[in-house]
Design a protein around this motif. Structure first.
Motif, PDB file in Angstrom:
ATOM      1  N   ALA A   1      -3.840  89.873  45.207  1.00  0.00           N
ATOM      2  CA  ALA A   1      -3.149  89.633  46.556  1.00  0.00           C
ATOM      3  C   ALA A   1      -1.697  88.933  46.156  1.00  0.00           C
ATOM      4  CB  ALA A   1      -3.695  88.488  47.049  1.00  0.00           C
ATOM      5  N   VAL A   2      -0.610  89.465  46.575  1.00  0.00           N
ATOM      6  CA  VAL A   2       0.789  88.779  46.399  1.00  0.00           C
ATOM      7  C   VAL A   2       1.585  88.593  47.555  1.00  0.00           C
ATOM      8  CG1 VAL A   2       0.842  90.203  44.107  1.00  0.00           C
ATOM      9  CG2 VAL A   2       1.829  91.287  46.172  1.00  0.00           C
ATOM     10  N   GLY A   3       2.706  87.801  47.297  1.00  0.00           N
ATOM     11  CA  GLY A   3       3.596  87.442  48.232  1.00  0.00           C
ATOM     12  C   GLY A   3       4.835  88.625  47.839  1.00  0.00           C
TER      13      GLY A   3
ATOM     14  N   ASP B   1      15.937  87.223  38.686  1.00  0.00           N
ATOM     15  CA  ASP B   1      15.089  87.934  37.578  1.00  0.00           C
ATOM     16  C   ASP B   1      14.728  89.348  37.477  1.00  0.00           C
ATOM     17  OD1 ASP B   1      15.308  85.547  36.089  1.00  0.00           O
ATOM     18  OD2 ASP B   1      13.394  85.028  36.197  1.00  0.00           O
ATOM     19  N   GLY B   2      14.705  89.884  38.760  1.00  0.00           N
ATOM     20  CA  GLY B   2      14.326  91.266  39.262  1.00  0.00           C
ATOM     21  C   GLY B   2      12.769  91.369  39.771  1.00  0.00           C
ATOM     22  N   CYS B   3      12.109  90.256  40.205  1.00  0.00           N
ATOM     23  CA  CYS B   3      10.799  90.294  40.639  1.00  0.00           C
ATOM     24  C   CYS B   3      10.912  90.955  42.016  1.00  0.00           C
ATOM     25  CB  CYS B   3       9.979  89.126  40.640  1.00  0.00           C
ATOM     26  SG  CYS B   3       9.749  88.262  38.850  1.00  0.00           S
ATOM     27  N   ASP B   4       9.693  91.789  42.257  1.00  0.00           N
ATOM     28  CA  ASP B   4       9.415  92.372  43.560  1.00  0.00           C
ATOM     29  C   ASP B   4       8.446  91.598  44.366  1.00  0.00           C
ATOM     30  OD1 ASP B   4      11.443  94.696  43.578  1.00  0.00           O
ATOM     31  OD2 ASP B   4      10.461  95.112  41.613  1.00  0.00           O
ATOM     32  N   VAL B   5       7.479  90.875  43.585  1.00  0.00           N
ATOM     33  CA  VAL B   5       6.484  90.520  44.088  1.00  0.00           C
ATOM     34  C   VAL B   5       6.103  89.066  43.194  1.00  0.00           C
ATOM     35  CG1 VAL B   5       5.339  92.731  45.218  1.00  0.00           C
ATOM     36  CG2 VAL B   5       4.571  91.984  42.934  1.00  0.00           C
ATOM     37  N   VAL B   6       5.356  88.277  43.863  1.00  0.00           N
ATOM     38  CA  VAL B   6       4.645  87.387  42.941  1.00  0.00           C
ATOM     39  C   VAL B   6       3.597  87.024  43.405  1.00  0.00           C
ATOM     40  CG1 VAL B   6       5.647  85.738  45.083  1.00  0.00           C
ATOM     41  CG2 VAL B   6       5.256  84.770  42.757  1.00  0.00           C
TER      42      VAL B   6
ATOM     43  N   VAL C   1       0.248  93.185  49.509  1.00  0.00           N
ATOM     44  CA  VAL C   1       1.084  92.049  50.070  1.00  0.00           C
ATOM     45  C   VAL C   1       0.313  91.222  51.209  1.00  0.00           C
ATOM     46  CG1 VAL C   1       3.421  91.511  51.258  1.00  0.00           C
ATOM     47  CG2 VAL C   1       3.210  93.268  49.385  1.00  0.00           C
ATOM     48  N   VAL C   2       0.105  90.013  50.996  1.00  0.00           N
ATOM     49  CA  VAL C   2      -0.346  89.090  52.047  1.00  0.00           C
ATOM     50  C   VAL C   2       0.610  87.924  52.691  1.00  0.00           C
ATOM     51  CG1 VAL C   2      -2.571  89.600  51.071  1.00  0.00           C
ATOM     52  CG2 VAL C   2      -1.389  87.581  50.341  1.00  0.00           C
ATOM     53  N   ASN C   3       1.783  87.869  52.332  1.00  0.00           N
ATOM     54  CA  ASN C   3       2.758  87.009  52.986  1.00  0.00           C
ATOM     55  C   ASN C   3       3.899  87.250  52.339  1.00  0.00           C
ATOM     56  OD1 ASN C   3       1.366  85.742  50.232  1.00  0.00           O
ATOM     57  ND2 ASN C   3       3.420  84.664  50.645  1.00  0.00           N
ATOM     58  N   PRO C   4       5.185  87.013  53.030  1.00  0.00           N
ATOM     59  CA  PRO C   4       6.381  86.902  52.486  1.00  0.00           C
ATOM     60  C   PRO C   4       6.553  85.987  51.782  1.00  0.00           C
ATOM     61  CG  PRO C   4       6.568  87.059  54.930  1.00  0.00           C
ATOM     62  CD  PRO C   4       5.269  86.618  54.606  1.00  0.00           C
ATOM     63  N   ALA C   5       7.100  85.906  50.242  1.00  0.00           N
ATOM     64  CA  ALA C   5       7.215  84.678  49.457  1.00  0.00           C
ATOM     65  C   ALA C   5       8.018  83.683  50.059  1.00  0.00           C
ATOM     66  CB  ALA C   5       7.939  85.245  48.307  1.00  0.00           C
TER      67      ALA C   5
END
Ligand code: HPA
Length: 245
Positions: free
Chosen positions: A86-88, A178-183, A207-211
């Motif tokens: 699961a990611v933001g 830094d170029g990250c798309d998901v966290v 994707v489970v939330n906007p970061a």
């Protein structure tokens, strides 16, 4: 002969539909795994399954014994590892409920047991990690998500933070620069350990939330839990499709 294993993340502590034939607690030189390795049949195919955070969900990302988990999966015969995370969302291309199959990682974690190559070694060992995910397994995940008609970003950089807290807005701005798309919090050292063991490894990120700072207001656990519930149903469908292909 290839053997697939799923490492289930938040929301995927069990795989509904997995007909379990065996549950093995494998001893490793690195201590206990997060949960027993389930062996069984899923959608007509042999599959191994391990719940990254234990079952029930109780081990936080920074306390997962990643080394034991990967070691035990290899011991059990797995050579294709599909990690569900699961990611933001940081990228504007991604919304809650979408998938991303990342092709790069940046590791922002600290203090995790991150390598098998330490202690009394015969020689110092470095692995190539230019491309952290297995190209063929990524392709198969992308094809399976597409076949199901699910929105999926077919490349991207996964920023792995230490957790267990979520990030500040400034931290997410930095990850974005830094170029990250998901966290997420569990992508590393898992991916690197799989490479050290010579296992094919790819990530299906949901994707489970906007970061932090990317949505309206603060991030609530209720919002995440709801997205996880809906998203994991889709995840199971992607996994079934991948195994069937
Ligand atoms: N940040 C870090 N890890 C996460 C997030 C997030 O926003 N959402 C789900 N896992």
């Amino acid at each position: 002969m290839t053997a697939h294993a799923i490492i289930g993340g938040t929301g995927l502590t069990e795989l509904d539909g997995l007909k379990i034939s065996d549950a093995r607690q494998i001893d490793t030189p690195y201590g206990p795994t997060s949960s027993p390795i389930l062996m069984g049949n899923y959608a007509g195919h042999e599959l191994l399954f391990l719940a990254r955070h234990g079952h029930p969900h109780r081990i936080p990302p920074h306390e997962v014994n990643y080394r034991a988990n990967l070691w035990a999966l290899r011991q059990a015969g797995a050579d294709q590892i599909i990690a569900v995370n699961a990611v933001g969302a940081i990228s504007p291309d991604l919304s809650t409920g979408d998938f991303c199959v990342p092709d790069q990682i940046i590791d922002y974690t600290s203090g995790r047991k991150h390598t098998f190559f330490e202690g009394y070694l015969e020689q110092v060992t470095h692995i190539d990690f230019s491309y952290p995910y297995d190209a063929l397994l990524r392709k198969r995940l992308i094809a399976a998500a597409a076949a199901q008609g699910f929105a999926c970003k077919n490349s991207g950089t996964y920023g792995c933070t230490q957790g267990p807290r979520l990030e500040t807005v400034a931290e997410i701005r930095r990850l974005e620069r830094d170029g990250c798309d998901v966290v997420g919090m569990t992508g590393m050292p898992e991916a690197a350990l799989a490479r050290e063991l010579g296992l094919a490894y790819a990530c299906l990120a949901l994707v489970v939330n906007p970061a932090a700072g990317k949505g309206d207001g603060v991030i609530t656990m209720h919002q995440i839990e709801q997205a996880v519930r809906i998203g994991m149903d889709k995840t199971r469908k992607v996994l079934a499709r991948l195994l069937a292909a």
